[in-house]
Design an enzyme around this catalytic site. Structure first.
Site, mmCIF file in Angstrom:
data_model
loop_
_atom_site.group_PDB
_atom_site.id
_atom_site.type_symbol
_atom_site.label_atom_id
_atom_site.label_comp_id
_atom_site.label_asym_id
_atom_site.label_seq_id
_atom_site.Cartn_x
_atom_site.Cartn_y
_atom_site.Cartn_z
ATOM 1 N N ASN A 1 -27.975 13.461 -21.627
ATOM 2 C CA ASN A 1 -27.608 14.851 -21.899
ATOM 3 C C ASN A 1 -26.105 14.899 -22.213
ATOM 4 O O ASN A 1 -25.279 14.498 -21.387
ATOM 5 C CB ASN A 1 -27.944 15.687 -20.653
ATOM 6 C CG ASN A 1 -27.554 17.138 -20.797
ATOM 7 O OD1 ASN A 1 -26.477 17.444 -21.296
ATOM 8 N ND2 ASN A 1 -28.407 18.028 -20.346
ATOM 9 N N HIS B 1 -21.861 18.104 -21.594
ATOM 10 C CA HIS B 1 -20.501 18.229 -21.062
ATOM 11 C C HIS B 1 -19.446 17.593 -21.948
ATOM 12 O O HIS B 1 -18.248 17.781 -21.715
ATOM 13 C CB HIS B 1 -20.455 17.747 -19.612
ATOM 14 C CG HIS B 1 -21.264 18.682 -18.751
ATOM 15 N ND1 HIS B 1 -20.999 20.032 -18.698
ATOM 16 C CD2 HIS B 1 -22.376 18.491 -17.999
ATOM 17 C CE1 HIS B 1 -21.892 20.623 -17.922
ATOM 18 N NE2 HIS B 1 -22.741 19.710 -17.490
ATOM 19 N N HIS C 1 -28.822 21.221 -23.902
ATOM 20 C CA HIS C 1 -29.280 22.523 -23.412
ATOM 21 C C HIS C 1 -28.477 23.584 -24.158
ATOM 22 O O HIS C 1 -27.273 23.710 -23.963
ATOM 23 C CB HIS C 1 -29.028 22.598 -21.897
ATOM 24 C CG HIS C 1 -29.510 23.858 -21.246
ATOM 25 N ND1 HIS C 1 -29.443 24.064 -19.894
ATOM 26 C CD2 HIS C 1 -30.072 24.975 -21.752
ATOM 27 C CE1 HIS C 1 -29.945 25.258 -19.593
ATOM 28 N NE2 HIS C 1 -30.322 25.843 -20.717
ATOM 29 N N ARG D 1 -27.600 27.028 -24.164
ATOM 30 C CA ARG D 1 -27.689 28.151 -23.219
ATOM 31 C C ARG D 1 -27.455 29.461 -23.943
ATOM 32 O O ARG D 1 -26.783 29.504 -24.974
ATOM 33 C CB ARG D 1 -26.652 27.999 -22.103
ATOM 34 C CG ARG D 1 -26.870 26.788 -21.213
ATOM 35 C CD ARG D 1 -25.876 26.804 -20.058
ATOM 36 N NE ARG D 1 -26.265 27.754 -19.048
ATOM 37 C CZ ARG D 1 -26.861 27.432 -17.900
ATOM 38 N NH1 ARG D 1 -27.100 26.180 -17.598
ATOM 39 N NH2 ARG D 1 -27.203 28.365 -17.040
ATOM 40 N N ARG E 1 -22.154 28.152 -23.625
ATOM 41 C CA ARG E 1 -20.946 27.688 -22.951
ATOM 42 C C ARG E 1 -20.621 26.227 -23.271
ATOM 43 O O ARG E 1 -19.501 25.803 -23.108
ATOM 44 C CB ARG E 1 -21.046 27.891 -21.445
ATOM 45 C CG ARG E 1 -22.053 26.990 -20.779
ATOM 46 C CD ARG E 1 -22.000 27.098 -19.284
ATOM 47 N NE ARG E 1 -22.595 28.326 -18.810
ATOM 48 C CZ ARG E 1 -23.129 28.457 -17.592
ATOM 49 N NH1 ARG E 1 -23.094 27.446 -16.755
ATOM 50 N NH2 ARG E 1 -23.686 29.581 -17.217
ATOM 51 N N GLU F 1 -33.482 21.387 -24.532
ATOM 52 C CA GLU F 1 -33.699 22.091 -23.266
ATOM 53 C C GLU F 1 -33.303 23.547 -23.449
ATOM 54 O O GLU F 1 -32.232 23.819 -24.016
ATOM 55 C CB GLU F 1 -32.760 21.430 -22.264
ATOM 56 C CG GLU F 1 -33.238 21.400 -20.863
ATOM 57 C CD GLU F 1 -32.142 20.819 -19.998
ATOM 58 O OE1 GLU F 1 -31.945 19.594 -20.035
ATOM 59 O OE2 GLU F 1 -31.480 21.602 -19.301
ATOM 60 N N THR G 1 -25.023 25.410 -13.196
ATOM 61 C CA THR G 1 -25.984 24.506 -13.813
ATOM 62 C C THR G 1 -27.377 24.978 -13.395
ATOM 63 O O THR G 1 -27.496 25.864 -12.547
ATOM 64 C CB THR G 1 -25.727 23.043 -13.381
ATOM 65 O OG1 THR G 1 -26.647 22.189 -14.068
ATOM 66 C CG2 THR G 1 -25.891 22.846 -11.876
ATOM 67 N N THR G 2 -28.411 24.392 -13.998
ATOM 68 C CA THR G 2 -29.773 24.794 -13.660
ATOM 69 C C THR G 2 -29.988 24.590 -12.156
ATOM 70 O O THR G 2 -29.733 23.507 -11.638
ATOM 71 C CB THR G 2 -30.786 23.942 -14.456
ATOM 72 O OG1 THR G 2 -30.341 23.887 -15.803
ATOM 73 C CG2 THR G 2 -32.173 24.538 -14.392
ATOM 74 N N GLU H 1 -40.991 17.841 -16.214
ATOM 75 C CA GLU H 1 -39.794 17.141 -15.746
ATOM 76 C C GLU H 1 -39.593 17.545 -14.301
ATOM 77 O O GLU H 1 -39.430 18.733 -13.984
ATOM 78 C CB GLU H 1 -38.558 17.510 -16.586
ATOM 79 C CG GLU H 1 -37.310 16.777 -16.079
ATOM 80 C CD GLU H 1 -36.053 17.042 -16.901
ATOM 81 O OE1 GLU H 1 -36.168 17.271 -18.127
ATOM 82 O OE2 GLU H 1 -34.968 17.041 -16.303
ATOM 83 N N HIS I 1 -31.823 15.739 -13.179
ATOM 84 C CA HIS I 1 -30.847 16.624 -12.544
ATOM 85 C C HIS I 1 -30.187 15.950 -11.351
ATOM 86 O O HIS I 1 -30.851 15.567 -10.392
ATOM 87 C CB HIS I 1 -31.427 17.973 -12.099
ATOM 88 C CG HIS I 1 -30.367 19.041 -12.141
ATOM 89 N ND1 HIS I 1 -29.440 19.198 -11.156
ATOM 90 C CD2 HIS I 1 -30.046 19.949 -13.096
ATOM 91 C CE1 HIS I 1 -28.602 20.169 -11.494
ATOM 92 N NE2 HIS I 1 -28.950 20.631 -12.667
ATOM 93 N N GLY J 1 -26.971 13.564 -17.366
ATOM 94 C CA GLY J 1 -25.832 14.057 -18.122
ATOM 95 C C GLY J 1 -24.520 13.921 -17.383
ATOM 96 O O GLY J 1 -23.738 12.999 -17.613
HETATM 97 N N1 PXP Z 1 -32.722 18.016 -16.652
HETATM 98 C C1 PXP Z 1 -32.582 19.362 -16.708
HETATM 99 C C2 PXP Z 1 -33.806 20.187 -16.885
HETATM 100 C C3 PXP Z 1 -31.312 19.965 -16.632
HETATM 101 O O1 PXP Z 1 -31.195 21.305 -16.681
HETATM 102 C C4 PXP Z 1 -30.178 19.139 -16.531
HETATM 103 C C5 PXP Z 1 -28.812 19.759 -16.523
HETATM 104 O O2 PXP Z 1 -28.573 20.372 -17.745
HETATM 105 C C6 PXP Z 1 -30.369 17.748 -16.484
HETATM 106 C C7 PXP Z 1 -31.649 17.218 -16.517
HETATM 107 C C8 PXP Z 1 -29.228 16.811 -16.371
HETATM 108 O O3 PXP Z 1 -28.627 16.995 -15.127
HETATM 109 P P1 PXP Z 1 -27.275 16.263 -14.796
HETATM 110 O O4 PXP Z 1 -26.246 16.783 -15.754
HETATM 111 O O5 PXP Z 1 -27.006 16.653 -13.373
HETATM 112 O O6 PXP Z 1 -27.509 14.794 -14.974
#
Ligand code: PXP
Length: 242
Positions: free
Chosen positions: A6, A9, A42, A44, A48, A69, A99-100, A151, A191, A214
């Site tokens: 991901n 960032h 993602h 959003r 952002r 996403e 974050t989610t 997921e 995540h 990510g």
């Molecule tokens: N999976 C989903 C559904 C997410 O919302 C996120 C964060 O955007 C991630 C994975 C990746 O999470 P992280 O950035 O903590 O690795």
């Protein structure tokens, strides 16, 4: 098992200065060259980090799998069907969250997903994944909805601050993965995964197809690169003769 990176960032950092660098598309290319099987972003509602033009450029540039996403809004469904990624991962989204924060509560949204969201994505031949907590009821609803994948939300595992809590979350993740696999769903996870917590999760949770990571990778990359970057600049400054 495949790694999807991901790159949100990288865009967060770019947006902090409002200029073109660092470019998330360049980051995506480097991730793929380094062995990632694909890229996740993602988009959003508040844009952002990733912006619409990034999403379209991802489609043009990513060679492996592209996982879009998004929240299940009409606006996002429109953009997603236009871009046509390999996978659409539906997540809950709150404007004020950093974050989610958790999985979809499918108990509350299944009718809307069944009637409006999933048919629109399937009509555009886009495979659908639902981001869910490791809860057997949520897995069953995901199966009933006819999606291709789930997921599993690993955030509660990643944030557990006691050994008992961690073990409990690993058990829940393993049971949820087992159930999803039995029902014929592809099992992804993500995540909060990082170099300290991933191996235990992989050792305990069966049937994983993809992990989506990510923040920890982008953070680690800063410290892997900072020394080289600063010595390059220090060299230029030290050679100043004026
Ligand atoms: N999976 C989903 C559904 C997410 O919302 C996120 C964060 O955007 C991630 C994975 C990746 O999470 P992280 O950035 O903590 O690795």
């Amino acid at each position: 098992m495949r790694l999807l990176v991901n790159v949100d960032h990288v865009a967060t950092l770019r947006n902090a200065r409002g200029e073109g660098v660092p470019d998330p598309i360049r980051a995506a290319r480097i991730c793929e060259e380094a062995g990632a099987a694909g890229i996740v972003f993602h988009l959003r509602e508040d844009r952002r980090h990733i912006r619409d033009e990034d999403a379209y450029k991802m489609k043009e540039n990513v060679q492996g799998d592209l996982d879009f996403e998004m929240a299940a809004t009409d606006e996002m469904i429109q953009i997603c069907t236009d871009i046509s990624p390999d996978l659409c991962t539906l997540v809950p989204e709150k404007r004020e969250e950093l974050t989610t924060e958790g999985g979809l509560q499918l108990k509350n949204v299944h009718q809307d997903f069944r009637e409006r969201v999933i048919p629109a994505l399937h009509q555009a031949s886009i495979r659908v994944s639902l981001f869910v907590d490791p809860d057997p009821d949520e897995i069953e609803i995901a199966h009933d909805l006819g999606v291709e994948a789930i997921e599993l939300h690993t955030g509660t595992y990643s944030n557990a601050d006691t050994e008992e809590g961690r073990q409990n979350q690993l058990r829940r993740l393993a049971e949820a993965a087992e159930k999803a696999h039995e029902l014929g769903l592809q099992v992804n996870a993500g995540h909060g995964l990082n170099f300290d917590n991933i191996q235990t999760m992989l050792d305990r949770v069966p049937h994983l197809h993809e992990v989506s990571i990510g923040h920890a990778l982008i953070s680690d990359a800063i410290f892997n690169g900072l020394s080289n970057t600063v010595s390059r600049m220090a060299h230029i400054v030290e050679n100043y003769e004026g």
